[in-house]
Design a protein around this motif. Structure first.
Motif, PDB file in Angstrom:
ATOM      1  N   ILE A 130     -36.949 -65.262 -25.825  1.00  0.00           N
ATOM      2  CA  ILE A 130     -37.556 -66.434 -26.488  1.00  0.00           C
ATOM      3  C   ILE A 130     -37.485 -66.224 -27.998  1.00  0.00           C
ATOM      4  N   ASP A 179     -34.828 -71.292 -27.560  1.00  0.00           N
ATOM      5  CA  ASP A 179     -35.199 -71.346 -28.976  1.00  0.00           C
ATOM      6  C   ASP A 179     -35.615 -72.784 -29.272  1.00  0.00           C
ATOM      7  N   GLY A 187     -39.115 -63.023 -29.760  1.00  0.00           N
ATOM      8  CA  GLY A 187     -38.595 -62.736 -31.100  1.00  0.00           C
ATOM      9  C   GLY A 187     -38.694 -63.950 -31.991  1.00  0.00           C
ATOM     10  N   SER A 230     -43.375 -63.936 -36.656  1.00  0.00           N
ATOM     11  CA  SER A 230     -44.512 -63.099 -36.237  1.00  0.00           C
ATOM     12  C   SER A 230     -45.781 -63.893 -35.918  1.00  0.00           C
ATOM     13  N   HIS A 288     -45.918 -65.699 -32.229  1.00  0.00           N
ATOM     14  CA  HIS A 288     -45.748 -64.890 -31.002  1.00  0.00           C
ATOM     15  C   HIS A 288     -46.722 -65.328 -29.910  1.00  0.00           C
ATOM     16  N   LYS A 329     -42.755 -56.629 -32.910  1.00  0.00           N
ATOM     17  CA  LYS A 329     -43.784 -56.291 -33.889  1.00  0.00           C
ATOM     18  C   LYS A 329     -43.862 -57.366 -34.953  1.00  0.00           C
ATOM     19  N   ARG A 388     -40.275 -66.589 -43.804  1.00  0.00           N
ATOM     20  CA  ARG A 388     -40.333 -65.252 -44.400  1.00  0.00           C
ATOM     21  C   ARG A 388     -41.172 -65.262 -45.679  1.00  0.00           C
ATOM     22  N   HIS A 436     -43.747 -50.435 -38.739  1.00  0.00           N
ATOM     23  CA  HIS A 436     -43.207 -49.393 -37.844  1.00  0.00           C
ATOM     24  C   HIS A 436     -43.778 -48.022 -38.239  1.00  0.00           C
TER      25      HIS A 436
HETATM   26  N1  LIG Z   1     -38.230 -54.370 -34.195  1.00  0.00           N
HETATM   27  C1  LIG Z   1     -37.552 -54.587 -35.293  1.00  0.00           C
HETATM   28  O1  LIG Z   1     -36.955 -53.656 -35.848  1.00  0.00           O
HETATM   29  C2  LIG Z   1     -37.493 -55.977 -35.877  1.00  0.00           C
HETATM   30  C3  LIG Z   1     -36.509 -56.288 -36.821  1.00  0.00           C
HETATM   31  C4  LIG Z   1     -36.462 -57.607 -37.316  1.00  0.00           C
HETATM   32  C5  LIG Z   1     -37.387 -58.558 -36.905  1.00  0.00           C
HETATM   33  N2  LIG Z   1     -38.365 -58.198 -36.008  1.00  0.00           N
HETATM   34  C6  LIG Z   1     -39.376 -59.192 -35.592  1.00  0.00           C
HETATM   35  O2  LIG Z   1     -38.744 -60.186 -34.794  1.00  0.00           O
HETATM   36  C7  LIG Z   1     -39.336 -61.475 -35.051  1.00  0.00           C
HETATM   37  C8  LIG Z   1     -38.238 -62.451 -35.464  1.00  0.00           C
HETATM   38  O3  LIG Z   1     -37.578 -61.995 -36.623  1.00  0.00           O
HETATM   39  P1  LIG Z   1     -36.057 -62.443 -36.946  1.00  0.00           P
HETATM   40  O4  LIG Z   1     -35.655 -61.673 -38.145  1.00  0.00           O
HETATM   41  O5  LIG Z   1     -35.238 -62.359 -35.708  1.00  0.00           O
HETATM   42  O6  LIG Z   1     -36.304 -63.987 -37.349  1.00  0.00           O
HETATM   43  P2  LIG Z   1     -35.254 -65.176 -37.319  1.00  0.00           P
HETATM   44  O7  LIG Z   1     -35.782 -66.213 -38.239  1.00  0.00           O
HETATM   45  O8  LIG Z   1     -33.866 -64.670 -37.515  1.00  0.00           O
HETATM   46  O9  LIG Z   1     -35.358 -65.720 -35.806  1.00  0.00           O
HETATM   47  C9  LIG Z   1     -36.484 -66.383 -35.295  1.00  0.00           C
HETATM   48  C10 LIG Z   1     -36.001 -67.419 -34.260  1.00  0.00           C
HETATM   49  O10 LIG Z   1     -37.139 -67.987 -33.604  1.00  0.00           O
HETATM   50  C11 LIG Z   1     -36.949 -69.388 -33.480  1.00  0.00           C
HETATM   51  N3  LIG Z   1     -38.264 -70.006 -33.340  1.00  0.00           N
HETATM   52  C12 LIG Z   1     -39.176 -70.290 -34.299  1.00  0.00           C
HETATM   53  N4  LIG Z   1     -40.316 -70.761 -33.741  1.00  0.00           N
HETATM   54  C13 LIG Z   1     -40.097 -70.792 -32.402  1.00  0.00           C
HETATM   55  C14 LIG Z   1     -40.887 -71.163 -31.302  1.00  0.00           C
HETATM   56  N5  LIG Z   1     -42.138 -71.602 -31.470  1.00  0.00           N
HETATM   57  N6  LIG Z   1     -40.345 -71.071 -30.059  1.00  0.00           N
HETATM   58  C15 LIG Z   1     -39.078 -70.629 -29.901  1.00  0.00           C
HETATM   59  N7  LIG Z   1     -38.278 -70.258 -30.908  1.00  0.00           N
HETATM   60  C16 LIG Z   1     -38.789 -70.322 -32.146  1.00  0.00           C
HETATM   61  C17 LIG Z   1     -36.180 -69.787 -34.728  1.00  0.00           C
HETATM   62  O11 LIG Z   1     -35.500 -71.017 -34.545  1.00  0.00           O
HETATM   63  C18 LIG Z   1     -35.233 -68.589 -34.888  1.00  0.00           C
HETATM   64  O12 LIG Z   1     -34.019 -68.795 -34.183  1.00  0.00           O
HETATM   65  C19 LIG Z   1     -40.416 -61.248 -36.112  1.00  0.00           C
HETATM   66  O13 LIG Z   1     -41.662 -61.109 -35.485  1.00  0.00           O
HETATM   67  C20 LIG Z   1     -40.014 -59.934 -36.750  1.00  0.00           C
HETATM   68  O14 LIG Z   1     -41.127 -59.205 -37.267  1.00  0.00           O
HETATM   69  C21 LIG Z   1     -38.405 -56.951 -35.487  1.00  0.00           C
END
Ligand SMILES: NC(=O)c1ccc[n+]([C@@H]2O[C@H](COP(=O)([O-])OP(=O)(O)OC[C@H]3O[C@@H](n4cnc5c(N)ncnc54)[C@H](O)[C@@H]3O)[C@@H](O)[C@H]2O)c1
Length: 369
Positions: A8, A34, A70, A73, A76, A94, A166, A183
């Protein structure tokens, strides 16, 4: 039968989820969703899974037994709670969520539904952190005295401009601390134990059009009496490897990114030789120091494997909901301490009210400086 995963939120991190699922025994990527249909279609085309354009449709698919979340934040909670209510196991990126209240709603929904909940912290599954944890549990550090987490990273203005969420309080929930350094905050409290009190300063110094901090400095007192610091930034050019430093009366260990770079104990053991061999094999990568996409998916794969094992055996995953909540609580306490200039004690009774969060997105905070 492999467990069917549904992804998701199909943005940057979802690509890592897809690769990690492919490397997880007993897992299969079944579907994705998405809120931007083209994003789901892109991931489905790249992986061969089914794309859904409505969350309810993905949650109604019996081929999906587990979802990974994903989305931004601060978005979620809604899909996590809906997935739990639909009887799906839940893995959340996270931070688990950006307030304690929202974390608690996810935890409660998963408990009520009897599904597994895990918060993603891939660093906990790397050998170096586990090796240090084992040495702490064996008492090799003697009395723990100092624990530091240092994340001197760099993010371009373009990174913050690349997504409307962001750098906002509403959806990023904070800056260098809540998004990037979390982290290391998680690793530090896992290794050193609970934090009892924080004092802090934060600033926004090198980016525009964001409301959150790009520099945060905190001093900590742990419940066991040890002291420590957290330094977190996305404003330090060119970005350096993150470090965790653990010190005690009879030992010290320092981690740089995923590698142990110092391993010094008053009493040697046979295991030290294996650690030294690992140190010699050290492969320096940039980690996420300057590029958020330079992180690798092996930590995610190990964590997904842990969750699959927990589901199959009916046990808890290594990082469950309350474990995921710990770092959020520490970071919120740091924000409160920075805002008031006063020490903040933990555990927090509830979400601290933060003036910065009420100011809103973008320029308001900068205008207030
Ligand atoms: N574990 C890690 O190392 C790591 C690294 C990067 C990001 N993250 C986390 O992952 C999450 C996403 O980050 P990202 O960089 O992939 O962001 P991103 O903006 O690239 O992707 C987010 C996606 O979610 C979609 N979206 C937004 N609201 C939505 C909803 N209500 N339902 C469904 N889809 C929805 C957006 O259209 C987009 O495609 C954040 O919480 C971030 O903290 C974790």
């Amino acid at each position: 039968m492999p467990i069917g995963f549904g992804v998701i939120g199909c943005g940057m991190i979802a690509n890592f989820h897809a690769r990690a699922i492919a490397d997880t025994r007993g897992a299969k990527l079944a579907a994705c969703f998405d809120s931007v249909p083209a994003a789901a279609d892109r991931l489905a085309a790249a992986t061969g899974c089914k794309a859904y354009h409505r969350l309810d449709d993905l949650l109604a698919d019996p081929a999906v037994q587990l979802v990974t979340i994903g989305t931004p934040s601060g978005a979620h909670m809604e899909p996590a709670v809906a997935a739990a209510r639909a009887g799906k196991h839940v893995i959340v990126e996270k931070p688990l969520e950006i307030t304690l209240g929202r974390c608690d709603k996810i935890i409660a929904a998963c408990q009520k539904a009897g599904v597994v909940l895990s918060t993603i912290f891939p660093s906990r599954f790397h050998y170096s952190g586990m090796e240090i944890k084992r040495a702490i549990d064996q008492g090799r550090f003697g009395r723990l005295t100092v624990g530091d987490a240092i994340v001197k990273w760099y993010r371009t203005q373009q990174y913050y401009d690349s997504g409307a969420w962001r750098g906002t309080w509403q959806l990023d929930g904070g800056g260098a601390l809540m998004n990037q350094a979390i982290h290391s905050v998680d690793l530090l409290t896992w290794l050193m134990g609970p934090v009892a009190e924080v004092q802090a300063r934060t600033a926004l110094l090198a980016h525009e059009r964001i409301a959150v901090e790009d520099v945060a400095l905190a001093t900590l007192q742990f419940a066991n009496g040890a002291l420590g610091i957290i330094e977190a930034s996305t404003a330090i050019y060119p970005g350096y490897l993150k470090r965790i430093e653990i010190h005690g009366s009879t030992g010290s260990a320092i981690m740089e990114e995923e590698d142990i770079i110092k391993w010094d104990f008053a009493k040697k053991t046979k295991r030290d030789e294996a650690v030294r061999q690992q140190m010699a094999r050290r492969k320096s990568t940039g980690g996420g120091a300057a590029d958020p996409a330079a992180i690798g998916h092996h930590g995610h794969a190990r964590q997904f494997q842990d969750v699959v094992r927990a589901i199959q055996k009916g046990t808890s995953p290594a990082i469950d909901g309350p474990e995921g909540r710990r770092s959020v609580e520490i970071i919120l306490a740091i924000y409160k301490a920075a805002e008031t200039g006063r020490p903040v004690r933990l555990p927090l009774a509830s979400d601290p009210s933060l003036k910065a969060r009420k100011v809103g997105v973008g320029g308001d905070l900068k205008a207030a400086k």
